[in-house]
Design a protein around this motif. Structure first.
Motif, short mmCIF file in Angstrom:
data_model
loop_
_atom_site.label_atom_id
_atom_site.label_comp_id
_atom_site.label_asym_id
_atom_site.label_seq_id
_atom_site.Cartn_x
_atom_site.Cartn_y
_atom_site.Cartn_z
N ALA A 55 0.83 -1.09 0.19
CA ALA A 55 -0.01 -0.10 -0.24
C ALA A 55 0.86 1.31 -0.06
CB ALA A 55 -1.14 0.13 1.06
N MET A 56 2.08 1.32 0.72
CA MET A 56 2.92 2.33 0.66
C MET A 56 3.71 2.57 -0.52
SD MET A 56 4.30 1.95 4.66
CE MET A 56 5.41 3.26 4.47
N ARG A 57 3.75 1.55 -1.18
CA ARG A 57 4.30 1.70 -2.76
C ARG A 57 3.69 2.46 -3.70
NH1 ARG A 57 7.33 -2.84 -1.38
NH2 ARG A 57 5.84 -4.43 -2.05
N ALA A 58 1.98 1.93 -3.37
CA ALA A 58 0.88 2.59 -4.45
C ALA A 58 0.90 4.03 -3.89
CB ALA A 58 -0.24 1.74 -4.24
N HIS A 59 0.81 4.29 -2.62
CA HIS A 59 1.07 5.76 -2.01
C HIS A 59 1.91 6.68 -2.60
CE1 HIS A 59 -0.87 8.92 0.25
NE2 HIS A 59 0.29 9.05 0.77
N GLN A 60 3.17 6.16 -2.43
CA GLN A 60 4.43 6.49 -3.31
C GLN A 60 4.28 6.99 -4.57
OE1 GLN A 60 8.16 3.90 -3.59
NE2 GLN A 60 9.24 5.63 -2.95
#
Length: 133
Positions: free
Chosen positions: A64-69
């Motif tokens: 999820a953090m990679r998508a948010h990035q």
């Protein structure tokens, strides 16, 4: 989260958001997407994100953090003005602070925005006010 509860500190040029118990990675993204449409906000504002004791951070997975990035990289380029806008993340909990520290590490290289993690709001505000930081 619905409509985000941003607090705009116009004199300081800071947009502040407190994470509540229902903050997920997805509704954080929605809250950030709402910011450019808020009356009084400008692209030269820095951001102050406060992670409260009630925040669960369960949805803040590496995926999820990679998508948010990906979302944030595009959003920052489009909406944040100035040489190096800053985002301060405040988290008093030693255990929960792992998530914002991971986010700061993920955005260290090739990233327009300077990101730092703090244990309290006062230190974060001091860093945001420091033009040399």
């Amino acid at each position: 989260m619905g409509k985000a509860n941003w607090i705009l500190h116009s004199a300081l040029k800071i947009a502040e958001l407190d994470f509540g118990s229902n903050t997920t990675m997805l509704n954080l993204r929605h809250a950030i997407a709402e910011l450019p449409g808020m009356p009084g906000w400008a692209g030269d504002f820095d951001m102050l994100l406060v992670i409260s004791e009630q925040s669960s951070l369960d949805t803040f997975t590496p995926e999820a953090m990679r998508a948010h990035q990906t979302f944030m990289r595009t959003w920052n380029e489009r909406y944040r003005k100035g040489h190096a806008p800053k985002t301060a993340l405040v988290c008093a909990s030693d255990l929960k602070r792992i998530i914002p520290e991971l986010w700061a590490a993920m955005t260290r290289e090739g990233w327009k925005t300077k990101i730092r993690v703090f244990t309290n709001r006062e230190e974060a505000l001091a860093w945001l006010a420091d033009d040399q930081a």
